[in-house]
Design an enzyme around this catalytic site. Structure first.
Site, PDB file in Angstrom:
ATOM      1  N   TYR A  55       0.840  -1.189   0.000  1.00  0.00           N
ATOM      2  CA  TYR A  55       0.000   0.000   0.000  1.00  0.00           C
ATOM      3  C   TYR A  55       0.879   1.244   0.000  1.00  0.00           C
ATOM      4  O   TYR A  55       1.227   1.796   1.031  1.00  0.00           O
ATOM      5  CB  TYR A  55      -0.947  -0.003   1.192  1.00  0.00           C
ATOM      6  CG  TYR A  55      -1.821  -1.233   1.295  1.00  0.00           C
ATOM      7  CD1 TYR A  55      -2.059  -2.050   0.188  1.00  0.00           C
ATOM      8  CD2 TYR A  55      -2.407  -1.595   2.513  1.00  0.00           C
ATOM      9  CE1 TYR A  55      -2.861  -3.185   0.288  1.00  0.00           C
ATOM     10  CE2 TYR A  55      -3.217  -2.717   2.615  1.00  0.00           C
ATOM     11  CZ  TYR A  55      -3.432  -3.510   1.508  1.00  0.00           C
ATOM     12  OH  TYR A  55      -4.220  -4.635   1.610  1.00  0.00           O
ATOM     13  N   SER A 203     -12.691  -5.759   1.797  1.00  0.00           N
ATOM     14  CA  SER A 203     -13.743  -5.208   0.927  1.00  0.00           C
ATOM     15  C   SER A 203     -15.128  -5.673   1.373  1.00  0.00           C
ATOM     16  O   SER A 203     -15.954  -6.119   0.563  1.00  0.00           O
ATOM     17  CB  SER A 203     -13.501  -5.592  -0.531  1.00  0.00           C
ATOM     18  OG  SER A 203     -12.309  -5.018  -1.010  1.00  0.00           O
ATOM     19  N   PRO A 204     -15.433  -5.561   2.673  1.00  0.00           N
ATOM     20  CA  PRO A 204     -16.713  -6.080   3.177  1.00  0.00           C
ATOM     21  C   PRO A 204     -17.918  -5.264   2.740  1.00  0.00           C
ATOM     22  O   PRO A 204     -19.051  -5.711   2.915  1.00  0.00           O
ATOM     23  CB  PRO A 204     -16.524  -6.022   4.694  1.00  0.00           C
ATOM     24  CG  PRO A 204     -15.594  -4.874   4.905  1.00  0.00           C
ATOM     25  CD  PRO A 204     -14.631  -4.948   3.754  1.00  0.00           C
ATOM     26  N   LEU A 205     -17.669  -4.076   2.188  1.00  0.00           N
ATOM     27  CA  LEU A 205     -18.761  -3.245   1.693  1.00  0.00           C
ATOM     28  C   LEU A 205     -18.751  -3.180   0.165  1.00  0.00           C
ATOM     29  O   LEU A 205     -19.214  -2.204  -0.435  1.00  0.00           O
ATOM     30  CB  LEU A 205     -18.669  -1.832   2.297  1.00  0.00           C
ATOM     31  CG  LEU A 205     -18.799  -1.782   3.816  1.00  0.00           C
ATOM     32  CD1 LEU A 205     -18.619  -0.369   4.334  1.00  0.00           C
ATOM     33  CD2 LEU A 205     -20.141  -2.356   4.273  1.00  0.00           C
ATOM     34  N   ARG A 207     -16.355  -2.761  -1.895  1.00  0.00           N
ATOM     35  CA  ARG A 207     -15.530  -1.626  -2.330  1.00  0.00           C
ATOM     36  C   ARG A 207     -16.329  -0.316  -2.330  1.00  0.00           C
ATOM     37  O   ARG A 207     -16.119   0.561  -3.170  1.00  0.00           O
ATOM     38  CB  ARG A 207     -14.896  -1.902  -3.691  1.00  0.00           C
ATOM     39  CG  ARG A 207     -13.865  -3.024  -3.657  1.00  0.00           C
ATOM     40  CD  ARG A 207     -13.271  -3.301  -5.028  1.00  0.00           C
ATOM     41  NE  ARG A 207     -12.092  -4.166  -4.933  1.00  0.00           N
ATOM     42  CZ  ARG A 207     -12.120  -5.501  -4.903  1.00  0.00           C
ATOM     43  NH1 ARG A 207     -13.282  -6.122  -4.940  1.00  0.00           N
ATOM     44  NH2 ARG A 207     -11.014  -6.204  -4.818  1.00  0.00           N
ATOM     45  N   GLY A 213     -21.291   6.032   0.544  1.00  0.00           N
ATOM     46  CA  GLY A 213     -20.126   6.739   0.021  1.00  0.00           C
ATOM     47  C   GLY A 213     -19.981   6.664  -1.483  1.00  0.00           C
ATOM     48  O   GLY A 213     -19.346   7.535  -2.090  1.00  0.00           O
TER      49      GLY A 213
END
Length: 326
Positions: A55, A203-205, A207, A213
């Protein structure tokens, strides 16, 4: 914030924080807000912080050191050996050799400003190196006191068994959300449950789609890497947003947000989600998911609201071979 047990005696906050987007892939970020978000996470009890050498590369680990150096004993730090990076950030592809694992761990220790990594993952399996050799080197790091627990990411059930036979795995990290449920049918989650290894969901949402959002592609920065993913192409994105409307209806019944219900669904699967965010308000919303109570019937209704055959686009565009390492 509640805590939960992964494996090998590792206890973490029931919801963690994925720090990747603070430094990479999702466009420019505000470092001051990122630092404030990391520190607020600790205040809220969201103390399981996830990063990786990739990252940036390295920038995210260094950001965490700047933000949380004085609160090191209050957090559980997880990072990953990602690829064959030189110290200048040049990548040479996957490298699971024992020599690289040792070198990468020492570098991550320096960048994180700590003398021990709580959970050290192999980010992706190197097909040229037997997993037994890679995990053997990670076990040596545990014996040397540089790492407390080890894990893997995006691996098959067969690889998990081989690795766990060398040294106990505390966790395996893979993508899991209402939009990405491959691990529930390819044997990965089942073997983790059998062996007592924790599951960490990145990435539980979806992405960001399972949140307020990302309601439109206009919400993404021009250089946001998600713009290149199949599920974020205009037609696929529009179709998937219509599916999210179904989740919104269920969330309204619970007096919760879409993100909170999506995360509560994961907690109900016995996994630890690590939603990423760069903002304190979103962090607080995500943390509130632990207070959302879902019955077994609610869990099934949420899964049924997003049938696999109605989800448009693959999650990352990579070819999928069921039961194989990614």
């Amino acid at each position: 914030m509640r805590t939960t047990d992964l494996g090998d005696g590792l206890t973490v906050s029931a919801i963690g924080l994925g720090a990747m987007g603070m430094s990479a892939f999702y466009g420019a970020s505000d470092e001051a807000e990122s630092v404030a978000t990391l520190r607020h996470a600790v205040d809220l009890g969201v103390t399981f912080i996830d990063t990786a050498e990739a990252y940036g590369p390295f920038a995210n680990e260094q950001l965490i050191a700047r933000a949380l150096g004085d609160r090191r004993d209050q957090v559980t730090l997880a990072t990953k050996a990602s690829a064959g990076f030189d110290d200048d950030g040049t990548s040479h592809g996957r490298d699971g050799s024992p020599a690289y694992v040792r070198r990468a761990a020492d570098r991550s220790l320096r960048h994180l400003g700590t003398d021990v990594i709580d959970l050290y993952y192999l980010h992706r399996v190197d097909p040229a190196v037997p997993i037994e050799e890679t995990v053997g080197a990670m076990a040596e790091l545990v014996a040397a006191g540089k790492v407390r627990h080890i894990g893997l990411s995006e691996v098959s059930a067969a690889t998990i068994r081989r690795a766990h036979a060398v040294h106990p795995l505390a966790a395996v990290q893979s993508e899991l959300s209402l939009f990405s449920r491959d691990v529930l049918r390819n044997g990965e989650k089942a073997v983790l449950d059998e062996l007592g290894i924790g599951f960490v969901a990145f990435s539980p949402l979806g992405r960001g789609v399972l949140s307020s959002g990302v309601r439109s592609l206009d919400d993404l920065a021009p250089d946001d890497a998600r713009r290149g993913l199949p599920r974020f192409q205009p037609e696929a994105f529009a179709a998937n947003r219509r599916l999210v409307d179904r989740v919104e209806a269920l969330a309204a019944e619970k007096g919760a947000t879409v993100a909170q219900v999506a995360l509560a669904w994961l907690v109900g699967q016995g996994v630890v989600p690590i939603p990423g965010t760069r903002h304190r308000a979103r962090l607080a919303e995500n943390a509130g998911a632990v207070d959302v109570e879902l019955s077994p019937e609610d869990l099934q209704r949420l899964a049924d609201a997003l049938p696999d055959d109605e989800i448009a686009g693959s999650r990352d565009g990579l070819p999928v071979r069921e039961g194989a390492d990614r």
